[in-house]
Design an enzyme around this catalytic site. Structure first.
Site, mmCIF file in Angstrom:
data_model
loop_
_atom_site.group_PDB
_atom_site.id
_atom_site.type_symbol
_atom_site.label_atom_id
_atom_site.label_comp_id
_atom_site.label_asym_id
_atom_site.label_seq_id
_atom_site.Cartn_x
_atom_site.Cartn_y
_atom_site.Cartn_z
ATOM 1 C CB THR C 48 -1.020 -0.009 1.155
ATOM 2 O OG1 THR C 48 -1.843 1.161 1.032
ATOM 3 C CG2 THR C 48 -0.369 -0.038 2.522
ATOM 4 C CD GLU C 49 -1.221 3.775 -3.111
ATOM 5 O OE1 GLU C 49 -1.213 2.548 -2.881
ATOM 6 O OE2 GLU C 49 -2.055 4.344 -3.841
ATOM 7 C CG ASN C 50 -0.973 4.143 3.162
ATOM 8 O OD1 ASN C 50 -1.110 3.231 2.354
ATOM 9 N ND2 ASN C 50 -1.558 4.134 4.337
ATOM 10 N NE ARG D 254 -4.608 4.559 -4.306
ATOM 11 C CZ ARG D 254 -4.774 4.299 -5.599
ATOM 12 N NH1 ARG D 254 -4.230 5.064 -6.507
ATOM 13 N NH2 ARG D 254 -5.494 3.301 -5.969
#
Lengths: 222, 254, 222, 254
Positions: C48-50, D254
């Site tokens: 997950t890119e976070n 997102r």
């Protein structure tokens, strides 16, 4: 020849100009001596570009850890409060202007603050630069620690460097065994002389026009 | 089940082709993947381009690979050390090519390869020999030189511990180039002192996530660390710390 | 209208194409359903890119941790073997081509693999892009999960996108409720049709020339 | 003795000038320095440019700062969320400017500022509206867009724990932008749940070395974390996870 102070005395002189709380990188060779004269009751945080902030002194001979070295590949220790990081982060720290001070050796410094300290350009010499170019352009204050003259009597403070450059207009101040000089927009300014050294003598031996900033007034001398 | 561990260093370096570009971790001997290099020597690949901060110390590791004549070109920041006699000889004999890169540009160029950056403007080296022939640009009043990524076929990295997913932690200043090199190669091979069970590394402290790692091999205690004098360092006068002296050129800067 | 498979069935279909050991990013919205169909006996590592690799399923309601979320800002868990990292490192992972697969939603996909999924360009709409553009150009395989037609019956697979682009020629494969299509240098190739869907019908409804790759031979159809 | 700790959030944000550019950490509310933002609201600085991934959630933190009319411009990747009603209203009323940046370019531009990179070529956004007017270049057959650093006067960051030298560790995905933002501001201000004695953070696990940090303030348990529904998320259909519904545009990414 006028008064020369010893290398230890020069290291102490440099150390006295580094305020508490500074982040400092000491280049290999003579600049490492500066660490010996940092006041024990003040916290000055040493950076070594191979990935450590909070570098401590050399360990006891029986406590050498080959994974814990400085940029000169000497065994060191890490203080409480230290942090390790990788090379890209370490050089980002330098290049990004986060170090307050670095102290570097020099072959030559020009009157405009150009630094030559990585290569004499001698035929057959194997070039090696390491982190010198990154340090030279990265730290907020770049201090040079050097003898004023080479062993053969040539000035190392020059009108223009003849050796290959490490960085252009990057030096803040030059600490020599005879005097301390600031690089200013108007040229080199003698900030302090040691013993019987005079600004006039420095100007004569270097062949440069120097500003006299030793008093309260800065005045030009020939 | 994902299992990136391999049982021995021979399998760790299997398939490295002649002519490969190989990133080799380490700063001096801290973090140098000596056991993997030994396996690479046995494996036999030649005509290699090696990217590493230094060009070998003494007669072990990278120096041994050079001595075998396997290296066509070195890309590094500081080849010349008091104990780099192997490289020195080959270089003077014209038997190895050298691309000298300032240390920070070396690290950032490797990072750029791993992070998909096409090129970047660096202030390091501007106005020097090492920027000759490179594009320069003034941005917000400061001069920069355009630097391109260094990517590789293989990275050889040394870490302290790893798990079967390839997550890695390093030890002290032996971390140095490991985390960036691991990102920049088609195949990343890592030697660790020990392999630990999945879940035993603190996820907040993993310095190389396993996504960057292809093979992990345990080498145990690195015995060569204790096998003699502390190599690579010089004292304040530039003389070697070890007894194995060679003269260090005056003014050497790491 | 021909056979449409359900969104869950489509998610299962995509999951079946992801080999064990893959590093995968599932975009927010429908693509997150793919996680439900990854085989429990295989290890597939979710990014997950976070800032997390090794993302696990949603926690129990009483175990929600606001510091542990996914890109859709939903509560998640971390598996054994997980690693946290900062945003520059996380997007370096994506941009550097280290993810094997990402699955994204779409407004439109062009026959050349252009993707539009971040903005309809509607007047007054507030634009927001997030990580979509980085994912679109970063993963080795970019899978799109989408209905073939909008609610109003317009094809979402088009000759050229009319909505603002997310990425140019970045899509690898399109999974729709009627068929799976590969983006090839020669155009779109129908890899698989569901139920009574035919390549001819797909060509008609999209108005595109499609390659038939459903058999062993790929042959062009009108 | 170096002591970067300050006793309260008011002193932490003292001196932030009108017109400042402020980096604000966080992804949604994970890692958002809400207590520092509250102090900034009380401090009164206005005409701010805020750089943050999102443009506020609900009515707290960044949303509250926006609601007070203190923000001239937002630089972010994902302003529109189901609970970004404050920003939405101001934007539609023309009361706040928006610079939209793809999330990876946002992170890398901030990193570039902290790492002294003059500019870099990114493959992200090429051929899209968000690259319009920017220089592009083809390198090794791939197209890139030139992106410039984002530096700031102040960074406001939330971490889990810090010491008096400013060394920081984060918690889980609340790390997000913190480590890069801390490097890119003239003054970096950090809130932590707790201040710990020097030497108690593992030097291998420090994610932000103290060199990047100017002020650290302890805020204790972040109570707002428990003060209601889990905000910011949407379900698979794009509907808000929280009860405080607003409609989420279809296809939101997102």
């Amino acid at each position: 020849m006028t008064t020369r102070i010893s290398r230890d005395a020069l290291a102490a002189r440099i150390a006295a100009d580094i305020p508490e709380g500074s982040y400092v990188n000491l280049g290999i060779g003579a600049p490492t001596l500066v660490a010996n004269f940092l006041p024990a009751d003040q916290e000055i945080i040493l950076h070594t570009e191979n990935g450590l902030l909070g570098m401590g002194p050399a360990p006891a001979a029986d406590a050498v850890d080959p994974d814990l070295i400085n940029a000169g590949k000497q065994a060191v220790t890490a203080l409480e409060g230290a942090a390790y990081f990788h090379h890209a982060d370490s050089f980002g720290m330098m290049r990004g202007g986060h170090l307050d001070v670095c102290v570097l050796g020099a072959f030559q410094v020009s009157q405009h603050g150009d630094l030559a300290n990585w290569s004499t350009g001698a035929p057959g010499a194997i070039p090696a630069v390491g982190g010198a170019m990154d340090l030279a352009i990265g730290a907020r204050s770049v201090y040079v620690m050097t003898d004023l003259l080479t062993r053969t009597g040539e000035p190392k403070i020059v009108a223009a460097c003849t050796y290959p450059l490490t960085g252009v207009r990057c030096v803040t101040r030059v600490y020599t065994d005879h005097a301390v000089l600031d690089v200013t927009p108007d040229g080199l300014a003698v900030r302090e002389t040691f013993g019987d050294t005079t600004v006039a003598w420095l100007a004569e031996v270097t062949g440069l026009t120097l500003l006299d900033a030793t008093g309260t007034d800065a005045s030009e001398v020939a | 089940m994902i299992d990136k561990t391999v049982p021995d260093t021979a399998r760790a370096v299997a398939g490295i082709a002649d002519g490969s570009t190989v990133l080799v971790g380490g700063f001096g001997r801290a973090g140098q993947p000596v056991e993997l290099i030994d396996a690479l020597i046995a494996q036999g690949a030649r005509d290699l381009t090696i990217v590493s901060n230094n060009a070998g110390n003494g007669d072990v590791g990278l120096a041994a690979l050079l001595a075998k004549g396997r290296v066509r070109k070195m890309i590094c920041s500081f080849p010349r050390q008091h104990d780099s006699w192997v490289f020195d000889r080959l270089y003077r004999a014209g038997e190895v090519e050298l691309e000298l890169v300032p240390q920070g540009n070396l690290a950032e160029r490797i990072r750029a390869a791993g992070a998909g950056i096409g090129a970047f403007y660096s202030p390091t080296g501007v106005g020097t020999q090492l920027a000759e022939g490179k594009e320069t640009r003034t941005i917000d009043g400061r001069d920069y030189v355009l630097e391109h990524p260094i990517r590789a076929d293989v990275a050889l990295v040394s870490a302290l511990a790893g798990d079967r997913w390839g997550n890695l932690v390093y030890r002290e200043t032996a971390r140095n180039f490991g985390p960036v090199m691991a990102t920049a190669a088609t195949t990343t091979v890592v030697q660790v002192d020990r392999i630990v069970p999945l879940g035993s590394l603190d996820p907040e402290a993993v310095a190389t996530p396993g996504i960057f790692v292809d093979r992990v091999v345990a080498v145990g205690e690195r015995r060569w660390l204790d096998a003699g004098a502390f190599v690579g360092g010089v004292d304040v006068d530039g003389n070697p710390l070890a007894a194995t002296a060679a003269d260090a050129p005056e003014g050497a800067h790491r």
